[in-house]
Scaffold this motif. Structure first.
Motif, PDB file in Angstrom:
ATOM      1  N   VAL A  28       0.879  -1.271  -0.088  1.00  0.00           N
ATOM      2  CA  VAL A  28      -0.031   0.055  -0.100  1.00  0.00           C
ATOM      3  C   VAL A  28       0.777   1.100  -0.050  1.00  0.00           C
ATOM      4  CG1 VAL A  28      -1.789   1.295   1.302  1.00  0.00           C
ATOM      5  CG2 VAL A  28      -1.832  -1.198   1.287  1.00  0.00           C
ATOM      6  N   ALA A  89      -7.872   0.301   1.943  1.00  0.00           N
ATOM      7  CA  ALA A  89      -6.891  -0.639   2.199  1.00  0.00           C
ATOM      8  C   ALA A  89      -7.031  -1.242   3.515  1.00  0.00           C
ATOM      9  CB  ALA A  89      -5.554   0.299   2.617  1.00  0.00           C
ATOM     10  N   ILE A  93      -1.453  -5.699   5.930  1.00  0.00           N
ATOM     11  CA  ILE A  93      -0.884  -5.196   4.764  1.00  0.00           C
ATOM     12  C   ILE A  93       0.535  -5.695   4.929  1.00  0.00           C
ATOM     13  CG2 ILE A  93       0.412  -2.824   3.936  1.00  0.00           C
ATOM     14  CD1 ILE A  93      -2.037  -1.444   5.266  1.00  0.00           C
ATOM     15  N   SER A 124       0.475  -3.760   9.642  1.00  0.00           N
ATOM     16  CA  SER A 124       1.529  -3.726   8.378  1.00  0.00           C
ATOM     17  C   SER A 124       2.878  -4.760   9.077  1.00  0.00           C
ATOM     18  CB  SER A 124       2.046  -2.591   8.066  1.00  0.00           C
ATOM     19  OG  SER A 124       1.003  -1.834   7.445  1.00  0.00           O
TER      20      SER A 124
END
Length: 359
Positions: A28, A89, A93, A124
């Motif tokens: 992303v 999003a 991630i 993430s």
């Protein structure tokens, strides 16, 4: 702030593995109005090139640009990009990429945007910034107690604004845990190549570098000092004229008394004036210029290390080796290996526009 962020932390590798298949890693890239074009497009092209080189198989990365302004957002150069809203999003991630750019001031003032970055980072596996994007990570509290880098021109400003962050403005990129911060603009490409190497191995990263006509690897410890030295050129005479003369006479010994005599000053007065004008002592400046010249010769010639040491004004090879390692973080031989790497194999994928016309 550091305690809150540490309690959030990044997802553990186990949780991430459970949420994301290794076949396709979600990348992303956050875009905001006035983001630096190359900060966005550089890493994007690296990851996309991996996908194109692996066209016969499932793509390695699932790429997504998101923005607080959508569906169209203009970069600093006026290039208009298509982006999804931040909320698009969702889920885990793999890599969150945050660019810098002239629009950074407004982005830092957008508290909801900074909060989104903090929350997205918490889900993430790793978080990367390019250039001034490190400011956004620091604003979100993600870099507290960590080492980071940014564009050499903004290092002091970042250190003042975020005293909890250890700012090192010289490396190409810095890793500290799951956070990777890269320096000025083009270094986002170096960082992205390093991430590809982590994910898919050196052979894949090398293919990408060849396809994009890049060096496979600029050492992570390589300094940005050629640009730093350009910034330290002064308009103050006679120091500026002396700087030009030093560039042309690096093979000489260049003692402070000799330099002071050329500037028509006493050694003590000269040392003080030079440091005020340039930001470092005459000895430090000369040493960095010598190392910069040595880098050029290692990259562009087949001269031996001893010959290069002599041309750069080092009277003893041992002194040269110590000085080079202290500034660059590599031996001259290691540096030459990185920068003289050449491969000539055929690209794995030939673009459609390169195909021959039918007879």
């Amino acid at each position: 702030m550091a305690g809150i962020v540490n309690s959030l932390s990044l997802w553990t590798a186990l949780r991430w593995e459970q949420a994301v298949t290794m076949r396709q890693r979600p990348v992303v890239i956050v875009v905001y109005p006035g983001a630096q074009t190359l900060d966005v497009s550089g890493p994007l092209e690296v990851f996309d090139t991996v996908n194109r080189l692996m066209a016969e198989h499932e793509s390695a990365y699932r790429l997504q640009c998101v923005s607080p302004v959508f569906p169209s957002v203009a970069t600093s150069a006026g290039l208009v990009l298509q982006a999804d809203p931040l909320e698009a999003a969702e889920g885990a991630i793999d890599t969150l990429v945050v660019p810098g750019g002239p629009g950074l001031k407004e982005a830092l003032a957008d508290t909801s945007f900074v909060t989104w970055i903090r929350c997205a980072a918490a889900r993430s596996r790793r978080v990367a910034s390019v250039c001034g994007g490190a400011f956004l990570l620091a604003e979100a509290g993600l870099l507290d107690g960590r080492r980071a880098t940014t564009h050499w021109a903004y290092g002091k400003q970042m250190a003042r604004r975020y005293p909890e962050v250890t700012v090192d403005p010289e490396p190409i990129y810095v890793r500290d845990g799951p956070y990777i911060t890269s320096a000025g603009v083009s270094t986002g490409i170096d960082m992205a190549l390093a991430l590809v190497e982590d994910d898919l191995g050196a052979a894949c990263a090398l293919e990408v570098a060849k396809y994009l006509v890049l060096y496979f690897k600029r050492p992570g410890g390589q300094t940005q000092f050629s640009m730093v030295l350009d910034a330290q050129l002064t308009d103050q005479e006679p120091i500026r004229s002396l700087q030009d003369w030093i560039q042309e006479n690096l093979h000489r010994t260049l003692t402070v008394p000799e330099l002071a005599e050329r500037a028509s000053m006493s050694p003590r007065h000269f040392a003080r004036v030079f440091a005020q004008a340039v930001g470092m002592t005459p000895g430090q400046y000369v040493r960095r210029l010598r190392i910069a010249r040595a880098r050029q010769l290692l990259e562009a010639t087949d001269l031996s290390v001893c010959q290069i040491a002599g041309r750069c004004g080092f009277t003893a090879i041992e002194t040269f080796l110590r000085a080079f390692a202290a500034v660059v973080g590599l031996t001259p031989a290691q540096y030459r290996h990185h920068f003289q790497l050449r491969t000539h194999s055929t690209p794995a994928v030939e673009p459609a526009w390169a195909e021959r016309r039918p007879a």
